[in-house]
Scaffold this motif. Structure first.
Motif, PDB file in Angstrom:
ATOM      1  N   LEU A   3       0.879  -1.202   0.061  1.00 47.11           N
ATOM      2  CA  LEU A   3       0.160  -0.012   0.032  1.00 47.11           C
ATOM      3  C   LEU A   3       1.034   1.187  -0.070  1.00 47.11           C
ATOM      4  O   LEU A   3       0.539   2.198  -0.638  1.00 47.11           O
ATOM      5  CB  LEU A   3      -0.983  -0.127   1.192  1.00 47.11           C
ATOM      6  CG  LEU A   3      -1.800   1.276   1.344  1.00 47.11           C
ATOM      7  CD1 LEU A   3      -2.613   1.644   0.220  1.00 47.11           C
ATOM      8  CD2 LEU A   3      -2.598   1.035   2.508  1.00 47.11           C
ATOM      9  N   LYS A   4       1.853   1.349   0.795  1.00 45.16           N
ATOM     10  CA  LYS A   4       2.808   2.471   1.006  1.00 45.16           C
ATOM     11  C   LYS A   4       3.421   2.586  -0.324  1.00 45.16           C
ATOM     12  O   LYS A   4       3.446   3.804  -0.853  1.00 45.16           O
ATOM     13  CB  LYS A   4       3.829   2.266   2.181  1.00 45.16           C
ATOM     14  CG  LYS A   4       3.012   2.379   3.536  1.00 45.16           C
ATOM     15  CD  LYS A   4       4.185   2.363   4.587  1.00 45.16           C
ATOM     16  CE  LYS A   4       3.762   2.263   5.730  1.00 45.16           C
ATOM     17  NZ  LYS A   4       4.450   2.170   6.915  1.00 45.16           N
ATOM     18  N   GLU A   5       4.119   1.500  -0.974  1.00 47.14           N
ATOM     19  CA  GLU A   5       4.740   1.725  -2.127  1.00 47.14           C
ATOM     20  C   GLU A   5       3.735   2.203  -3.252  1.00 47.14           C
ATOM     21  O   GLU A   5       4.178   3.074  -4.045  1.00 47.14           O
ATOM     22  CB  GLU A   5       4.983   0.330  -2.675  1.00 47.14           C
ATOM     23  CG  GLU A   5       5.910   0.193  -3.914  1.00 47.14           C
ATOM     24  CD  GLU A   5       6.324  -1.328  -4.322  1.00 47.14           C
ATOM     25  OE1 GLU A   5       6.303  -1.574  -5.674  1.00 47.14           O
ATOM     26  OE2 GLU A   5       6.365  -2.016  -3.395  1.00 47.14           O
ATOM     27  N   ARG A   6       2.403   1.754  -3.362  1.00 47.21           N
ATOM     28  CA  ARG A   6       1.783   2.085  -4.265  1.00 47.21           C
ATOM     29  C   ARG A   6       1.247   3.655  -4.192  1.00 47.21           C
ATOM     30  O   ARG A   6       0.950   4.491  -5.039  1.00 47.21           O
ATOM     31  CB  ARG A   6       0.643   1.235  -4.289  1.00 47.21           C
ATOM     32  CG  ARG A   6       0.522  -0.232  -4.814  1.00 47.21           C
ATOM     33  CD  ARG A   6       0.721  -0.072  -6.262  1.00 47.21           C
ATOM     34  NE  ARG A   6       0.648  -1.664  -6.919  1.00 47.21           N
ATOM     35  CZ  ARG A   6       1.820  -2.226  -7.106  1.00 47.21           C
ATOM     36  NH1 ARG A   6       2.792  -1.725  -6.869  1.00 47.21           N
ATOM     37  NH2 ARG A   6       1.667  -3.668  -7.485  1.00 47.21           N
ATOM     38  N   LEU A   7       1.179   4.114  -2.799  1.00 47.58           N
ATOM     39  CA  LEU A   7       0.759   5.550  -2.615  1.00 47.58           C
ATOM     40  C   LEU A   7       1.945   6.344  -2.821  1.00 47.58           C
ATOM     41  O   LEU A   7       1.748   7.286  -3.702  1.00 47.58           O
ATOM     42  CB  LEU A   7       0.573   5.711  -1.238  1.00 47.58           C
ATOM     43  CG  LEU A   7      -0.814   5.108  -0.823  1.00 47.58           C
ATOM     44  CD1 LEU A   7      -1.003   5.248   0.688  1.00 47.58           C
ATOM     45  CD2 LEU A   7      -1.972   5.872  -1.209  1.00 47.58           C
ATOM     46  N   VAL A   8       3.008   6.009  -2.931  1.00 44.66           N
ATOM     47  CA  VAL A   8       4.457   6.743  -3.230  1.00 44.66           C
ATOM     48  C   VAL A   8       4.380   6.871  -4.762  1.00 44.66           C
ATOM     49  O   VAL A   8       4.715   7.915  -5.393  1.00 44.66           O
ATOM     50  CB  VAL A   8       5.614   6.173  -2.622  1.00 44.66           C
ATOM     51  CG1 VAL A   8       6.801   6.922  -3.236  1.00 44.66           C
ATOM     52  CG2 VAL A   8       5.617   6.449  -1.126  1.00 44.66           C
ATOM     53  N   GLN A   9       4.024   5.849  -5.298  1.00 47.03           N
ATOM     54  CA  GLN A   9       3.895   5.698  -6.813  1.00 47.03           C
ATOM     55  C   GLN A   9       3.016   6.493  -7.253  1.00 47.03           C
ATOM     56  O   GLN A   9       3.191   7.343  -8.242  1.00 47.03           O
ATOM     57  CB  GLN A   9       3.818   4.250  -7.307  1.00 47.03           C
ATOM     58  CG  GLN A   9       4.770   3.234  -7.332  1.00 47.03           C
ATOM     59  CD  GLN A   9       4.423   1.818  -7.826  1.00 47.03           C
ATOM     60  OE1 GLN A   9       3.126   1.528  -7.832  1.00 47.03           O
ATOM     61  NE2 GLN A   9       5.245   0.995  -7.703  1.00 47.03           N
ATOM     62  N   PHE A  10       1.750   6.816  -6.906  1.00 47.56           N
ATOM     63  CA  PHE A  10       0.615   7.504  -7.311  1.00 47.56           C
ATOM     64  C   PHE A  10       1.097   8.900  -6.818  1.00 47.56           C
ATOM     65  O   PHE A  10       0.990   9.689  -8.187  1.00 47.56           O
ATOM     66  CB  PHE A  10      -0.582   7.073  -6.391  1.00 47.56           C
ATOM     67  CG  PHE A  10      -1.721   7.801  -6.757  1.00 47.56           C
ATOM     68  CD1 PHE A  10      -2.466   7.713  -7.859  1.00 47.56           C
ATOM     69  CD2 PHE A  10      -2.102   8.815  -5.862  1.00 47.56           C
ATOM     70  CE1 PHE A  10      -3.673   8.364  -8.366  1.00 47.56           C
ATOM     71  CE2 PHE A  10      -3.220   9.564  -6.393  1.00 47.56           C
ATOM     72  CZ  PHE A  10      -4.034   9.467  -7.580  1.00 47.56           C
TER      73      PHE A  10
END
Length: 175
Positions: free
Chosen positions: A99-106
C-alpha cells in the motif's frame, strides 16, 4: 496528468488506510520530525519546478505516506480495513508495505516525479468498499495532518489535495 493521478489515488488511498492499521508507526497527535527534501533547496524553488520537486522528492513523499498510513490506521472511527464490506482488506505487513509503495508511486506520478503507478485504477481498487463522502473527508483530514506534520508548505498542500480530490468520484460509492 490529473486523470492518471485520479486513477492512481483511489487505490492508493485504500491501500494507505489498510496499511495504516497495520503500521501505526506514529500515534495521532505525536510530533513527527520534519523531513528533508532529497536534493532540492525548497527555499530557492522556482515556479518551473514540479510539485514533486517542491514536495522534496521520493524520500519526503514516503515519509508523509508513512505518517498518513499510521494516522489513518489508528483512527477507530475510520473503517480502514473496510471490515464488513465486499472488499475487506487484510492489513498484513506485506499488504501495508505494498500500500505504501503504491501510494508513493501514485503521488510521485501525479506530481511530476519519475514513478509509475502500478496499481489498479481507483474505481477498480475501491470497488465494493462502500466508502462514503464522510470517510473520504476523514481520510483527507489525516492526509492533510500528515502534510502538516512534515511542514509541507500550504501552497504545495493545496495543490496536492486538489489532485487527491479528483479521485473522489471513483472512490466514493456509498451514500
Amino acid at each position: 496528468m490529473i486523470r492518471s493521478f485520479a486513477r492512481l489515488c483511489v487505490p492508493a488511498l485504500s491501500v494507505i488506510a489498510a496499511l495504516a492499521l497495520a503500521a501505526c508507526q506514529a500515534q495521532d497527535g505525536e510530533p513527527v520530525d520534519q523531513i528533508e527534501p532529497d536534493t532540492v533547496d525548497t527555499a530557492t524553488a522556482g515556479p518551473e519546478q514540479s510539485l514533486y520537486d517542491r514536495l522534496g522528492g521520493e524520500t519526503a513523499i514516503a515519509s508523509v505516506v508513512d505518517t498518513f498510513v499510521a494516522r489513518a490506521a489508528a483512527d477507530a472511527e475510520l473503517n480502514f480495513t473496510r471490515q464488513g464490506t465486499a472488499n475487506e482488506w487484510e492489513a498484513t505487513p506485506e499488504n501495508v508495505d505494498l500500500l505504501k509503495e503504491r501510494l508513493v508511486q501514485f503521488v510521485g506520478q501525479a506530481t511530476g516525479g519519475p514513478q509509475v503507478y502500478e496499481g489498479e485504477d481507483m474505481g477498480a481498487a475501491h470497488e465494493g468498499m462502500a466508502i462514503t463522502d464522510a470517510e473520504f473527508d476523514r481520510l483527507g483530514g489525516h492526509f492533510q495532518g500528515s502534510l502538516d506534520a512534515h511542514a509541507v508548505p500550504a501552497a504545495e498542500q493545496d495543490e496536492l489535495l486538489a489532485i487527491v480530490e479528483t479521485t473522489r468520484g471513483a472512490i466514493v460509492t456509498a451514500p
